[in-house]
Motif scaffolding. Structure first.
Motif, PDB file in Angstrom:
ATOM      1  N   SER A  39       0.857  -1.006   0.190  1.00 20.16           N
ATOM      2  CA  SER A  39      -0.226   0.140  -0.086  1.00 20.16           C
ATOM      3  C   SER A  39       0.856   1.306  -0.105  1.00 20.16           C
ATOM      4  CB  SER A  39      -0.996   0.215   1.086  1.00 20.16           C
ATOM      5  OG  SER A  39      -0.120  -0.122   2.392  1.00 20.16           O
ATOM      6  N   GLY A  40       2.204   0.919  -0.264  1.00 19.65           N
ATOM      7  CA  GLY A  40       3.104   2.178  -0.110  1.00 19.65           C
ATOM      8  C   GLY A  40       4.334   1.878   0.569  1.00 19.65           C
ATOM      9  N   LEU A  41       5.062   2.938   0.934  1.00 23.53           N
ATOM     10  CA  LEU A  41       6.319   2.568   1.447  1.00 23.53           C
ATOM     11  C   LEU A  41       6.217   2.420   3.042  1.00 23.53           C
ATOM     12  CD1 LEU A  41       8.382   5.560  -0.130  1.00 23.53           C
ATOM     13  CD2 LEU A  41       8.190   2.875  -0.743  1.00 23.53           C
ATOM     14  N   SER A  42       5.308   2.458   3.637  1.00 16.09           N
ATOM     15  CA  SER A  42       5.099   2.432   5.173  1.00 16.09           C
ATOM     16  C   SER A  42       5.572   0.999   5.758  1.00 16.09           C
ATOM     17  CB  SER A  42       3.622   2.521   5.528  1.00 16.09           C
ATOM     18  OG  SER A  42       3.258   3.995   5.319  1.00 16.09           O
ATOM     19  N   ALA A  43       5.230  -0.006   4.971  1.00 16.17           N
ATOM     20  CA  ALA A  43       5.398  -1.433   5.544  1.00 16.17           C
ATOM     21  C   ALA A  43       6.995  -1.562   5.506  1.00 16.17           C
ATOM     22  CB  ALA A  43       4.693  -2.482   4.723  1.00 16.17           C
ATOM     23  N   ARG A  44       7.635  -1.438   4.264  1.00 15.91           N
ATOM     24  CA  ARG A  44       9.190  -1.249   4.447  1.00 15.91           C
ATOM     25  C   ARG A  44       9.898  -0.393   5.096  1.00 15.91           C
ATOM     26  NH1 ARG A  44      11.907  -3.636   0.987  1.00 15.91           N
ATOM     27  NH2 ARG A  44      10.412  -4.228  -0.605  1.00 15.91           N
ATOM     28  N   GLU A  45       9.207   0.753   5.454  1.00 12.08           N
ATOM     29  CA  GLU A  45       9.741   1.788   6.507  1.00 12.08           C
ATOM     30  C   GLU A  45       9.776   1.204   7.986  1.00 12.08           C
ATOM     31  OE1 GLU A  45       7.793   5.418   5.615  1.00 12.08           O
ATOM     32  OE2 GLU A  45       9.092   5.753   3.861  1.00 12.08           O
ATOM     33  N   ALA A  46       8.779   0.416   8.178  1.00 12.59           N
ATOM     34  CA  ALA A  46       8.602  -0.037   9.569  1.00 12.59           C
ATOM     35  C   ALA A  46       9.417  -0.908   9.878  1.00 12.59           C
ATOM     36  CB  ALA A  46       7.137  -0.474   9.783  1.00 12.59           C
ATOM     37  N   LEU A  47       9.721  -2.008   8.833  1.00 14.73           N
ATOM     38  CA  LEU A  47      10.966  -2.970   8.938  1.00 14.73           C
ATOM     39  C   LEU A  47      12.373  -2.562   8.903  1.00 14.73           C
ATOM     40  CD1 LEU A  47       9.284  -5.782   6.517  1.00 14.73           C
ATOM     41  CD2 LEU A  47       9.334  -5.913   9.011  1.00 14.73           C
ATOM     42  N   ASP A  48      12.499  -1.365   8.444  1.00 15.47           N
ATOM     43  CA  ASP A  48      13.725  -0.630   8.201  1.00 15.47           C
ATOM     44  C   ASP A  48      14.011   0.039   9.481  1.00 15.47           C
ATOM     45  OD1 ASP A  48      14.166  -1.279   5.611  1.00 15.47           O
ATOM     46  OD2 ASP A  48      13.604   0.496   4.817  1.00 15.47           O
ATOM     47  N   VAL A  49      13.010   0.418  10.187  1.00 16.30           N
ATOM     48  CA  VAL A  49      13.202   1.247  11.643  1.00 16.30           C
ATOM     49  C   VAL A  49      13.849   0.054  12.653  1.00 16.30           C
ATOM     50  CG1 VAL A  49      12.046   2.297  13.410  1.00 16.30           C
ATOM     51  CG2 VAL A  49      11.751   3.182  11.172  1.00 16.30           C
ATOM     52  N   VAL A  50      12.941  -1.093  12.458  1.00 21.04           N
ATOM     53  CA  VAL A  50      13.120  -2.018  13.385  1.00 21.04           C
ATOM     54  C   VAL A  50      14.686  -2.778  13.082  1.00 21.04           C
ATOM     55  CG1 VAL A  50      12.471  -4.486  14.045  1.00 21.04           C
ATOM     56  CG2 VAL A  50      10.835  -2.781  13.700  1.00 21.04           C
ATOM     57  N   LEU A  51      14.925  -3.042  12.073  1.00 19.60           N
ATOM     58  CA  LEU A  51      16.154  -3.555  11.662  1.00 19.60           C
ATOM     59  C   LEU A  51      17.493  -2.682  11.913  1.00 19.60           C
ATOM     60  CD1 LEU A  51      15.368  -4.983   8.031  1.00 19.60           C
ATOM     61  CD2 LEU A  51      15.909  -6.447  10.112  1.00 19.60           C
ATOM     62  N   ALA A  52      17.223  -1.440  11.769  1.00 22.13           N
ATOM     63  CA  ALA A  52      18.161  -0.527  12.169  1.00 22.13           C
ATOM     64  C   ALA A  52      18.436  -0.352  13.790  1.00 22.13           C
ATOM     65  CB  ALA A  52      17.891   1.031  11.749  1.00 22.13           C
TER      66      ALA A  52
END
Length: 120
Positions: free
Chosen positions: A15-28
């Motif tokens: 649905s956009g970039l939000s799902a990927r961004e959430a995972l990126d925050v967690v991985l960082a």
């Protein structure tokens, strides 16, 4: 002592970039040994579906990011039981080791355990 962080992911994988961004925050956060948890709610639980087909929408699959959570030491992964049930998803159909939270009270208690909460 490092502050703990809970990331709540509410968006469908495509649905956009939000799902990927959430995972990126967690991985960082995991890369810096931050005490971190991840909660999938609402359409966010669709990220856990084993039957995702990213090619249909010409995007990258998020499955590899989900599998990387373990390598980064992210063990506190949760899913809202109500959101899973509403979307016909069951623990056996998920592509990640997720603890299901069956009651809204369980989610409130989880949120209270963390110093900071981000909803993406």
């Amino acid at each position: 002592m490092a502050k703990s962080l809970l990331v709540i992911s509410r968006q469908a994988p495509w649905s956009g970039l939000s799902a990927r961004e959430a995972l990126d925050v967690v991985l960082a956060g995991g890369a810096y040994d931050l005490p971190i948890g991840l909660l999938f709610m609402d359409d966010g639980v669709l990220q856990l579906n084993q039957a995702q087909d990213a090619t249909a929408v010409q995007q990258k699959d998020l499955t590899a990011n989900l599998k990387a959570l373990e390598m980064f030491g992210i063990e506190d992964i949760f899913a809202c039981g109500k959101s899973l049930a509403e979307r016909g998803m069951f623990p056996g159909n998920l592509n990640s080791a997720v603890r299901q939270l069956p009651q809204e009270q369980d989610i409130s208690e989880l949120i209270d355990r963390y110093d900071h909460v981000i909803t993406i």
